[in-house]
Scaffold this motif. Structure first.
Motif, PDB file in Angstrom:
ATOM      1  N   GLU A  54      55.960  35.494 -58.707  1.00 25.89           N
ATOM      2  CA  GLU A  54      55.687  36.926 -58.757  1.00 25.89           C
ATOM      3  C   GLU A  54      56.837  37.627 -57.905  1.00 25.89           C
ATOM      4  O   GLU A  54      57.787  37.025 -57.280  1.00 25.89           O
ATOM      5  N   ASN A  67      53.681  41.860 -58.480  1.00 25.22           N
ATOM      6  CA  ASN A  67      53.291  41.570 -59.794  1.00 25.22           C
ATOM      7  C   ASN A  67      53.807  40.161 -60.340  1.00 25.22           C
ATOM      8  O   ASN A  67      54.753  39.650 -59.809  1.00 25.22           O
ATOM      9  N   TYR A  78      61.173  39.710 -65.117  1.00 23.67           N
ATOM     10  CA  TYR A  78      60.094  40.518 -64.794  1.00 23.67           C
ATOM     11  C   TYR A  78      60.576  41.929 -65.292  1.00 23.67           C
ATOM     12  O   TYR A  78      61.608  42.413 -65.179  1.00 23.67           O
ATOM     13  N   HIS A  81      58.061  48.301 -64.171  1.00 21.08           N
ATOM     14  CA  HIS A  81      57.180  49.532 -64.729  1.00 21.08           C
ATOM     15  C   HIS A  81      57.337  50.665 -64.003  1.00 21.08           C
ATOM     16  O   HIS A  81      58.456  50.627 -62.974  1.00 21.08           O
ATOM     17  N   ASP A  84      57.034  50.862 -60.451  1.00 19.07           N
ATOM     18  CA  ASP A  84      57.736  50.152 -59.554  1.00 19.07           C
ATOM     19  C   ASP A  84      59.058  50.871 -58.904  1.00 19.07           C
ATOM     20  O   ASP A  84      59.602  50.718 -57.888  1.00 19.07           O
TER      21      ASP A  84
END
Length: 123
Positions: A54, A67, A78, A81, A84
């Motif tokens: 994560e 996340n 990752y 978004h 974020d």
């Protein structure tokens, strides 16, 4: 095919803060994917026994994001978004890996620098 933007990091888990940062524009229509190669003393970290990965992001506005990430061979990925990177400024982030045997490794921090907009070149 959806366009993709990738930002790569090489993180030595035994070092202090990573001196590399990722820079993005808050208004980008395509959010980048972070591809982090984790190493220990120059050798790729074995991720085969990682149960969960994560990312923790401490955003410039004081809020935090936590996340799950994708483990892809020898790297952690990752896809950022828009939430974020909603705060303009320096966001501090790090990865945490949880192994099947219960061991937990947290990487040094790195920065995600969010700019408000691209400079207007006509000025």
């Amino acid at each position: 095919m959806i366009p993709k933007s990738v930002r790569s990091l090489r993180i030595d888990i035994n070092s202090g803060q990573v001196r590399k940062s990722i820079a993005i524009c808050q208004q980008d229509s395509i959010m980048p994917t972070i591809n982090a190669m984790l190493v220990e003393g120059g050798k790729a970290l074995d991720l085969t026994e990682v149960l969960w990965a994560e990312i923790f992001i401490h955003k410039a506005d004081g809020y935090e994001a936590d996340n799950g990430c994708v483990i892809d061979g020898e790297s952690i990925q990752y896809s950022l978004h828009s939430s974020d990177v909603s705060a303009v400024g320096i966001n501090t982030a790090q990865f945490q890996l949880t192994y099947k045997d219960g061991r937990v490794i947290t990487t040094p921090t790195f920065e995600i620098v969010v700019y408000q907009k691209v400079l207007d070149q006509r000025v």
